[in-house]
Design a protein around this motif. Structure first.
Motif, PDB file in Angstrom:
ATOM      1  N   ASN A   1       0.830  -1.212   0.000  1.00  0.00           N
ATOM      2  CA  ASN A   1       0.000   0.000   0.000  1.00  0.00           C
ATOM      3  C   ASN A   1       0.863   1.261   0.000  1.00  0.00           C
ATOM      4  N   HIS A   2       1.991   1.207   0.688  1.00  0.00           N
ATOM      5  CA  HIS A   2       2.924   2.349   0.694  1.00  0.00           C
ATOM      6  C   HIS A   2       3.474   2.579  -0.718  1.00  0.00           C
ATOM      7  N   PHE A   3       3.856   1.496  -1.400  1.00  0.00           N
ATOM      8  CA  PHE A   3       4.344   1.609  -2.770  1.00  0.00           C
ATOM      9  C   PHE A   3       3.242   2.154  -3.686  1.00  0.00           C
ATOM     10  N   ILE A   4       2.010   1.694  -3.487  1.00  0.00           N
ATOM     11  CA  ILE A   4       0.881   2.167  -4.294  1.00  0.00           C
ATOM     12  C   ILE A   4       0.645   3.653  -4.046  1.00  0.00           C
ATOM     13  N   LYS A   5       0.718   4.074  -2.793  1.00  0.00           N
ATOM     14  CA  LYS A   5       0.518   5.493  -2.472  1.00  0.00           C
ATOM     15  C   LYS A   5       1.577   6.351  -3.165  1.00  0.00           C
ATOM     16  N   GLU A   6       2.827   5.891  -3.133  1.00  0.00           N
ATOM     17  CA  GLU A   6       3.888   6.643  -3.793  1.00  0.00           C
ATOM     18  C   GLU A   6       3.701   6.659  -5.312  1.00  0.00           C
ATOM     19  N   ALA A   7       3.191   5.570  -5.870  1.00  0.00           N
ATOM     20  CA  ALA A   7       2.915   5.536  -7.305  1.00  0.00           C
ATOM     21  C   ALA A   7       1.771   6.503  -7.642  1.00  0.00           C
ATOM     22  N   ARG A   8       0.756   6.557  -6.778  1.00  0.00           N
ATOM     23  CA  ARG A   8      -0.341   7.516  -6.985  1.00  0.00           C
ATOM     24  C   ARG A   8       0.170   8.947  -6.901  1.00  0.00           C
ATOM     25  N   ASP A   9       1.051   9.200  -5.946  1.00  0.00           N
ATOM     26  CA  ASP A   9       1.637  10.551  -5.820  1.00  0.00           C
ATOM     27  C   ASP A   9       2.357  10.941  -7.112  1.00  0.00           C
ATOM     28  N   ALA A  10       3.075   9.991  -7.705  1.00  0.00           N
ATOM     29  CA  ALA A  10       3.770  10.258  -8.967  1.00  0.00           C
ATOM     30  C   ALA A  10       2.761  10.531 -10.081  1.00  0.00           C
ATOM     31  N   GLU A  11       1.686   9.767 -10.100  1.00  0.00           N
ATOM     32  CA  GLU A  11       0.645   9.962 -11.115  1.00  0.00           C
ATOM     33  C   GLU A  11       0.023  11.355 -10.980  1.00  0.00           C
ATOM     34  N   VAL A  12      -0.285  11.765  -9.758  1.00  0.00           N
ATOM     35  CA  VAL A  12      -0.863  13.093  -9.517  1.00  0.00           C
ATOM     36  C   VAL A  12       0.123  14.183  -9.943  1.00  0.00           C
ATOM     37  N   ALA A  13       1.396  14.008  -9.598  1.00  0.00           N
ATOM     38  CA  ALA A  13       2.413  14.989  -9.978  1.00  0.00           C
ATOM     39  C   ALA A  13       2.514  15.091 -11.499  1.00  0.00           C
ATOM     40  N   MET A  14       2.418  13.967 -12.191  1.00  0.00           N
ATOM     41  CA  MET A  14       2.483  13.975 -13.654  1.00  0.00           C
ATOM     42  C   MET A  14       1.284  14.706 -14.240  1.00  0.00           C
ATOM     43  N   LYS A  15       0.113  14.442 -13.708  1.00  0.00           N
ATOM     44  CA  LYS A  15      -1.097  15.072 -14.244  1.00  0.00           C
ATOM     45  C   LYS A  15      -1.085  16.578 -14.037  1.00  0.00           C
ATOM     46  N   SER A  16      -0.440  17.034 -12.979  1.00  0.00           N
ATOM     47  CA  SER A  16      -0.423  18.479 -12.712  1.00  0.00           C
ATOM     48  C   SER A  16       0.792  19.170 -13.340  1.00  0.00           C
ATOM     49  N   CYS A  17       1.710  18.399 -13.893  1.00  0.00           N
ATOM     50  CA  CYS A  17       2.920  18.958 -14.499  1.00  0.00           C
ATOM     51  C   CYS A  17       2.590  19.642 -15.821  1.00  0.00           C
ATOM     52  N   ARG A  18       3.132  20.834 -15.999  1.00  0.00           N
ATOM     53  CA  ARG A  18       2.860  21.604 -17.222  1.00  0.00           C
ATOM     54  C   ARG A  18       4.094  21.745 -18.116  1.00  0.00           C
ATOM     55  N   GLU A  19       5.290  21.747 -17.528  1.00  0.00           N
ATOM     56  CA  GLU A  19       6.512  21.920 -18.316  1.00  0.00           C
ATOM     57  C   GLU A  19       7.569  20.906 -17.893  1.00  0.00           C
ATOM     58  N   GLY A  20       8.330  20.430 -18.877  1.00  0.00           N
ATOM     59  CA  GLY A  20       9.443  19.523 -18.580  1.00  0.00           C
ATOM     60  C   GLY A  20       9.002  18.146 -18.151  1.00  0.00           C
ATOM     61  N   CYS A  21       7.843  17.693 -18.678  1.00  0.00           N
ATOM     62  CA  CYS A  21       7.320  16.415 -18.203  1.00  0.00           C
ATOM     63  C   CYS A  21       6.772  15.551 -19.332  1.00  0.00           C
ATOM     64  N   SER A  22       7.388  15.645 -20.497  1.00  0.00           N
ATOM     65  CA  SER A  22       6.881  14.868 -21.630  1.00  0.00           C
ATOM     66  C   SER A  22       7.666  13.573 -21.813  1.00  0.00           C
ATOM     67  N   LEU A  23       6.992  12.595 -22.366  1.00  0.00           N
ATOM     68  CA  LEU A  23       7.596  11.311 -22.696  1.00  0.00           C
ATOM     69  C   LEU A  23       8.138  11.423 -24.114  1.00  0.00           C
ATOM     70  N   SER A  24       9.397  11.070 -24.314  1.00  0.00           N
ATOM     71  CA  SER A  24      10.041  11.318 -25.604  1.00  0.00           C
ATOM     72  C   SER A  24       9.606  10.358 -26.710  1.00  0.00           C
ATOM     73  N   GLU A  25       9.071   9.183 -26.354  1.00  0.00           N
ATOM     74  CA  GLU A  25       8.613   8.220 -27.358  1.00  0.00           C
ATOM     75  C   GLU A  25       7.615   7.266 -26.728  1.00  0.00           C
ATOM     76  N   SER A  26       6.959   6.476 -27.564  1.00  0.00           N
ATOM     77  CA  SER A  26       5.987   5.498 -27.077  1.00  0.00           C
ATOM     78  C   SER A  26       6.695   4.404 -26.279  1.00  0.00           C
ATOM     79  N   VAL A  27       6.001   3.841 -25.319  1.00  0.00           N
ATOM     80  CA  VAL A  27       6.551   2.756 -24.506  1.00  0.00           C
ATOM     81  C   VAL A  27       5.541   1.617 -24.443  1.00  0.00           C
ATOM     82  N   THR A  28       6.030   0.431 -24.189  1.00  0.00           N
ATOM     83  CA  THR A  28       5.185  -0.741 -24.018  1.00  0.00           C
ATOM     84  C   THR A  28       5.016  -0.986 -22.522  1.00  0.00           C
ATOM     85  N   VAL A  29       3.771  -1.154 -22.113  1.00  0.00           N
ATOM     86  CA  VAL A  29       3.459  -1.354 -20.691  1.00  0.00           C
ATOM     87  C   VAL A  29       2.563  -2.576 -20.533  1.00  0.00           C
ATOM     88  N   PRO A  30       2.479  -3.129 -19.325  1.00  0.00           N
ATOM     89  CA  PRO A  30       1.629  -4.304 -19.119  1.00  0.00           C
ATOM     90  C   PRO A  30       0.149  -3.941 -19.145  1.00  0.00           C
TER      91      PRO A  30
END
Length: 172
Positions: free
Chosen positions: A36-65
């Motif tokens: 649950n601690h790992f999940i909370k930290e992953a959620r925090d990263a997701e929230v930070a990404m969603k609120s990021c406006r500059e310097g937060c782009s993915l340079s290419e497509s990635v394969t995920v599970p």
């Protein structure tokens, strides 16, 4: 402080397993509070990404599970098949997050991504120590990568650990 927390969790896991012959409660990784601690930290990263406006782009497509879990299908798989699916997911998430790490210039977001990578490595180490032997999507949206990470931890990793033989309480 996040680095310290992750390392402390891993250290506790390792110390618990090396303790000689003392009866003990569930191993720390089997205690879902660690996951649950790992999940909370992953959620925090997701929230930070969603609120990021500059310097937060993915340079290419990635394969995920694939993170969708159909419980009836999951439960019909044997433990080896479940473990292989989780290990494959971890194997896919690591390079995807590493690519994001090299693409991001936003320092606040970078800290969350670094932490997510460390947590993935900790989970992989734990699964290897439990003697667990080890579906894909093409992703172009940076926000979805961290959402996949959260869903993967909450779904398949949690289910695998709940059923892992090493995580079962001894009833004797």
């Amino acid at each position: 402080i996040s680095v310290t927390t992750g390392l402390l969790a891993l250290l506790l896991i390792l110390l618990e397993w090396t303790r000689p012959g003392l009866p003990s409660p569930l191993r720390p990784i089997c205690d879902l509070r660690v996951l649950n601690h790992f999940i909370k930290e992953a959620r925090d990263a997701e929230v930070a990404m969603k609120s990021c406006r500059e310097g937060c782009s993915l340079s290419e497509s990635v394969t995920v599970p694939q993170t969708r879990v159909e419980l009836d299908v999951w439960e019909k798989k044997n433990a080896l098949e479940q473990a292989q699916e989780v290990q494959t997911g971890l194997w896919l998430l690591k390079p995807a997050l590493s690519l994001l790490q090299t693409s991001v210039t936003n320092t606040a977001l970078l800290s969350h991504i670094d932490n997510s990578i460390r947590n993935l490595l900790s989970i992989s180490a734990v699964l290897r120590s439990l003697n667990i032997q080890f579906e894909y999507l093409e992703l172009q949206n940076k926000s979805n990568l961290l959402q996949v990470h959260v869903n993967f931890l909450r779904g398949k990793v949690r289910l695998l650990l709940l059923d892992a033989q090493a995580c079962q309480q001894d009833v004797s």
